[in-house]
Design a protein around this motif. Structure first.
Motif, PDB file in Angstrom:
ATOM      1  N   LYS A 390     -18.315  62.548  13.551  1.00  0.00           N
ATOM      2  CA  LYS A 390     -18.529  63.255  14.714  1.00  0.00           C
ATOM      3  C   LYS A 390     -18.362  61.705  16.361  1.00  0.00           C
ATOM      4  N   ALA A 391     -19.679  61.019  15.243  1.00  0.00           N
ATOM      5  CA  ALA A 391     -19.449  60.287  16.416  1.00  0.00           C
ATOM      6  C   ALA A 391     -18.477  58.787  16.553  1.00  0.00           C
ATOM      7  N   LEU A 392     -17.430  58.281  15.619  1.00  0.00           N
ATOM      8  CA  LEU A 392     -16.576  57.687  15.906  1.00  0.00           C
ATOM      9  C   LEU A 392     -15.245  58.758  15.996  1.00  0.00           C
ATOM     10  N   ASP A 393     -15.035  59.966  16.079  1.00  0.00           N
ATOM     11  CA  ASP A 393     -14.559  60.735  17.286  1.00  0.00           C
ATOM     12  C   ASP A 393     -14.424  60.534  18.033  1.00  0.00           C
ATOM     13  N   ASN A 394     -15.922  60.865  18.781  1.00  0.00           N
ATOM     14  CA  ASN A 394     -15.918  60.566  20.626  1.00  0.00           C
ATOM     15  C   ASN A 394     -15.753  59.059  21.122  1.00  0.00           C
ATOM     16  N   LEU A 395     -16.031  57.398  20.117  1.00  0.00           N
ATOM     17  CA  LEU A 395     -16.005  56.229  20.171  1.00  0.00           C
ATOM     18  C   LEU A 395     -14.315  56.675  20.537  1.00  0.00           C
ATOM     19  N   SER A 396     -13.276  56.517  19.333  1.00  0.00           N
ATOM     20  CA  SER A 396     -12.420  56.703  19.894  1.00  0.00           C
ATOM     21  C   SER A 396     -11.712  57.297  20.605  1.00  0.00           C
ATOM     22  N   VAL A 397     -12.187  58.337  21.220  1.00  0.00           N
ATOM     23  CA  VAL A 397     -10.910  59.124  22.199  1.00  0.00           C
ATOM     24  C   VAL A 397     -11.841  58.425  23.279  1.00  0.00           C
ATOM     25  N   TYR A 398     -12.873  57.827  23.848  1.00  0.00           N
ATOM     26  CA  TYR A 398     -13.722  56.472  25.162  1.00  0.00           C
ATOM     27  C   TYR A 398     -12.596  55.272  24.581  1.00  0.00           C
ATOM     28  N   ILE A 399     -12.488  55.051  23.597  1.00  0.00           N
ATOM     29  CA  ILE A 399     -11.734  53.457  23.608  1.00  0.00           C
ATOM     30  C   ILE A 399     -10.507  54.096  24.214  1.00  0.00           C
ATOM     31  N   ALA A 400      -9.325  54.694  23.976  1.00  0.00           N
ATOM     32  CA  ALA A 400      -8.104  55.174  24.206  1.00  0.00           C
ATOM     33  C   ALA A 400      -8.180  55.518  25.499  1.00  0.00           C
ATOM     34  N   GLU A 401      -9.514  55.820  26.064  1.00  0.00           N
ATOM     35  CA  GLU A 401      -9.244  56.416  28.102  1.00  0.00           C
ATOM     36  C   GLU A 401     -10.187  55.024  28.851  1.00  0.00           C
TER      37      GLU A 401
END
Length: 404
Positions: A390-401
């Protein structure tokens, strides 16, 4: 009064780990196990049978001052197979002192053995305690720097250059925190050779041992205790590789009885004994009937989670890079913006936590000792798998944005 600098890792953890809804991938322990879960790992057959986790009939006295005989024998067994394979005798319970976590064992080693006028060489980066405490005791400290281009394996040629007339101790951390790198046996042997030449103490913090999840069995290095050098002292605990931080049990061990006695004398001023209840839980966990299953559980978890983190780094190669860990529970990951410039790691960690609930540590602040490791964060990846995912999924969204 002794001026003690802030312990940056512990300050950061204390400030943020209880954030509501936090996805904590800053924690460095293998996902903590409960007493009930520990009991389920108990096995029989060729590994024998363990006693009950806690003997409720025991009076709650101070107990054994240096740790129970049973626990110290089980700790000694962790090193015995290596001893038989080399040129050293089996470790004895008399070579071990049980402490309140490895943090107390580390402090005790410095408090008993280092003072004003001494010089200490300490591997870097590492747990801040390992270079800050000798400094507060009046010793001079030289940092033996690890480099990403060397896979964070220590360069022994540089160690030789750091030795001075008043050098008393070499401090190593194997496996290393925060990089997750492992110094191989050949490097350790050269460290011992230099120490023997200059009559130095080798102090090895081995708190992440034996969580060697990325090495072939033939590549796993021995403990510093198993290399035939009398003036080696090691510390470890039940927290990291054994997933039992809550019982606050650690130890210091050395084949040099003079070192052990110096630790015992110093310890009289800090701790009478550890809790009998904690001692019994640790004894059970390290028994022959339980230890293999507990370590197997944690190594399997580390391998599963490291594969997730590796895929994340590969998927975001334009924003982050690393040297893949071979052991332990921590990874040092560099984050950068589109122009290749490193992020402000402290501001980055705070913003990620605020926007995603993902928590990790800014390495520039917590391991920097100056301007080193700007843009790097330390990730503790041996959490519960669903938390990491879950943390890596959230972090992926953060990087994209925010970073693309």
């Amino acid at each position: 009064m002794v001026k003690i600098p802030a312990f940056e890792v512990e300050q950061w953890m204390d400030a943020y780990e209880n954030t509501p809804g936090v996805l904590n991938i800053a924690e460095t322990c293998a996902s903590s196990i409960s007493i009930s879960q520990l009991a389920e790992l108990h096995g029989n057959g060729e590994n024998g049978s363990a006693p009950p986790i806690v003997d409720f009939s025991r009076p709650m006295t101070y107990g054994a001052i240096r740790g129970s005989d049973e626990l110290r024998r089980n700790i000694a067994a962790l090193y015995s197979d290596e001893s038989r394979a080399g040129d050293t005798d089996d470790l004895s319970r008399e070579d071990i002192i049980v402490t309140q976590g490895a943090i107390a064992a580390n402090h005790l080693v410095f408090y008993a053995l280092i003072g004003p006028g001494d010089h200490v060489v300490c591997v870097f980066p590492t747990y801040q305690q390992l270079y800050t405490i000798p400094e507060t005791l009046g010793a001079e400290v030289s940092l033996w720097k690890l480099r990403a281009e060397d896979q964070y394996v220590p360069d022994v040629a540089e160690l030789e250059k750091l030795i001075k007339r008043n050098t008393k101790m070499i401090v190593i951390n194997n496996p290393n925190n925060p990089t997750g790198a492992t110094a191989p046996k050949a490097v350790l042997a050269k460290v011992i050779e230099i120490a023997r030449k200059h009559d130095l103490i080798v102090f090895s913090d081995e708190v992440y041992r034996p969580l060697f999840h990325g090495l072939a069995e033939s590549e796993i290095p021995p403990s510093a205790l198993s290399l035939g050098y009398q003036k080696a002292v090691v510390t470890s605990s039940m927290s990291k590789a054994w997933a039992l931080a809550g019982i606050r049990i650690g130890w210091a061990a050395s084949r040099d009885r003079d070192i052990i006695e110096q630790l015992a004398v110093a310890r009289d001023y800090t701790t009478i004994s550890v809790s009998q209840l904690d001692d019994q839980v640790a004894r059970f966990a390290l028994s022959a009937a339980v230890r293999p299953a507990l370590l197997g559980r944690n190594i399997a978890l580390a391998r599963t989670n490291l594969a997730l983190l590796e895929k994340f780094v590969q998927d975001h190669a334009d924003a982050c890079s690393w040297v893949k860990p071979t052991a332990g529970t921590t990874a040092l990951v560099r984050f950068s913006r589109k122009d290749g410039q490193p992020v402000d790691d402290e501001a980055f960690c705070k913003d990620v936590l605020d926007k995603t609930k993902v928590m990790f540590l800014p390495a520039g602040r917590c391991f920097g000792h100056g301007n080193a490791f700007q843009g790097y964060v330390r990730i503790g990846y041996v959490s519960e798998t669903h938390v990491l995912r879950k943390a890596l999924d959230n972090l992926s969204v953060y990087i994209a944005e925010n970073l693309n």
